[in-house]
Design an enzyme around this catalytic site. Structure first.
Site, PDB file in Angstrom:
ATOM      1  N   CYS A 111      -6.744   1.965  -2.655  1.00  7.42           N
ATOM      2  CA  CYS A 111      -5.729   2.610  -1.297  1.00  7.42           C
ATOM      3  C   CYS A 111      -6.912   3.587  -0.510  1.00  7.42           C
ATOM      4  O   CYS A 111      -7.050   4.463  -1.053  1.00  7.42           O
ATOM      5  CB  CYS A 111      -4.831   3.272  -1.880  1.00  7.42           C
ATOM      6  SG  CYS A 111      -3.761   4.069  -0.561  1.00  7.42           S
ATOM      7  N   CYS A 157       0.670  -1.226  -0.041  1.00  7.64           N
ATOM      8  CA  CYS A 157      -0.022  -0.095  -0.078  1.00  7.64           C
ATOM      9  C   CYS A 157       0.754   1.302   0.040  1.00  7.64           C
ATOM     10  O   CYS A 157       1.039   2.017   1.122  1.00  7.64           O
ATOM     11  CB  CYS A 157      -1.053   0.082   1.234  1.00  7.64           C
ATOM     12  SG  CYS A 157      -2.246   1.380   0.853  1.00  7.64           S
TER      13      CYS A 157
END
Length: 435
Positions: A372, A160
């Protein structure tokens, strides 16, 4: 004689558990085993909130045995080597295991040698990382008394890529609450060239940066950490134009700064050593340099970059048709997130089922989807969803939550992050439900 399984999965993380669960639940494939050495399974997306003091770390963990799907054999061991000619995987303790089909999903490994000094500094004193010890991150943030709060990341791929930003936005908010913001400069140094790769999201994040008065430093490649002197050393990943500079002069003149390197410049203490620039910090948050595990990187499965060499659509290995890979270790050009895995798993499961029953793969294709969840404040979030081409692809289901533009900050998205997604993860995704 080696134990043999129809489908052998390496890794008991999100990818491995989801594949096993869907194979058992949806496709009725009986003979499945998982190689995984860890005792606990963590819901790591919540570690951002743990690091900001708004989520209980203990709630992010469950015993590994409780998430291994019923009927799946758990080989509590570590994979060490592939024998692709004989369809065999060697383990650290249990010997070797053979398979008809192999799913490689062991997750990432950390290589601190890529940033000298970081390994010794990590999770000690004022150096912290939500990737490794979010409880320590929270202790560092709540005890911070002012100075330069430096948030950074390595040049390697990381889980991420937005995570180093999220904790920065939350920390800045906490500094205001704790009364130290006026004595603090918040700096984000990144090897990247922009704040985020999707224009719609970048526009929102830029407004957040403006609101929070944060200094962005682009093209900054972290090359060393000197924890004794509290300096993070960088090399600049572009040639500075003639007449321009990386930092202001001693009088504070910013007129000659290279504007592609600096946004909202702050005059924090920087040491210069040849072509290296050392930012002095009073708090340092970073992500560890991430690579594929050695047994993958040094195997016949790896591409030139060390990741598993799979087709980006089918996730089938390019040379060995009975091997698939997904999750963080797969050599595909998308973000390494649980959301990406959520869309990869059905493709792998469908292909395995059809190969077993009909000796061919299906027509399902992974389009690079990832997301995200970018927490921008306590109670605010934007949700970046995108594909291989970096197209912004919001989930239509968000409208059911009365979120009509997920590129903008919204309190409902914060509720999704803190309450909705953990529920979906433990109760749906890991149970084999396609959500």
């Amino acid at each position: 004689m080696d134990p043999h399984y129809q489908v052998l999965i390496i890794g008991g993380g999100t990818a491995g558990i989801m594949v096993a669960a869907q194979l058992r639940k949806q496709k009725k494939i009986i003979d499945v085993a998982i190689i995984e050495p860890a005792d606990k399974h963590y819901y790591q997306p919540a570690w951002t909130l743990v690091g900001a003091g708004t989520y209980d770390f203990d709630k992010t963990a469950k015993p590994m045995g409780s998430v291994i799907p019923k009927g799946v054999k758990w080989i509590k061991d570590k994979a060490t080597k592939f024998d692709t000619v004989n369809n065999r995987v060697f383990t650290s303790v249990s010997g070797s295991v053979t398979y008809d089909f192999l799913v490689v999903a062991p997750g990432l490994a950390y290589d601190y040698d890529l940033v000298p000094g970081l390994g010794e500094a990590m999770d000690k004193g004022v150096v912290c990382s939500n990737y490794t010890d979010p409880v320590h991150t929270w202790n560092v943030i709540k005890n911070f008394k002012g100075g330069t709060a430096l948030f950074t990341q390595p040049a390697t791929p990381i889980k991420c890529g937005g995570a180093p930003q999220k904790i920065m936005y939350l920390a800045e908010s906490y500094f205001r609450k704790s009364g130290v913001r006026d004595e603090t400069e918040v700096v984000f140094a990144t090897p990247g060239t922009i704040i985020f790769g999707i224009p719609e999201i970048a526009k929102t994040l830029t407004s957040v940066v403006d609101r929070k008065d944060i200094n962005l430093r682009f093209y900054h490649r972290l090359v060393e950490v000197d924890s004794k002197r509290q300096i993070a050393w960088y090399e600049i990943g572009k040639e500075v134009q003639q007449g321009c500079t990386v930092i202001a002069d001693k009088e504070g003149d910013t007129s000659r700064l290279d504007k592609s390197l600096q946004y909202n410049y702050k005059h924090v203490k920087v040491s210069v050593d040849g072509n290296r620039y050392g930012i002095h910090y009073d708090l340092l948050h970073t992500a560890p340099p991430s690579v594929a595990p050695d047994f993958v990187k040094n195997s016949p499965l790896a591409n030139d970059s060390g990741w598993v060499d799979v087709d980006p659509g089918t996730l089938q290995h390019k040379e060995y048709p009975n091997i698939f890979s997904l999750g963080d270790v797969a050599g595909i050009p998308t973000a390494k997130t649980g959301a990406a895995i959520r869309k990869q798993v059905p493709v792998v499961v469908d292909n395995l089922d059809l190969l077993i029953r009909h000796h061919k793969i299906g027509t399902m294709s992974y389009n690079g989807y990832s997301s995200c969840p970018l927490v921008t404040d306590y109670g605010k979030m934007v949700l970046a969803e995108f594909d291989y081409k970096n197209n912004f692809t919001p989930d239509p289901k968000l409208k059911q939550m009365l979120v009509f533009d997920s590129a903008k900050e919204h309190w409902r998205l914060w509720m999704l992050k803190k309450y909705g997604l953990p529920y979906l993860y433990w109760k749906k995704m890991l149970k084999g439900k396609n959500v």
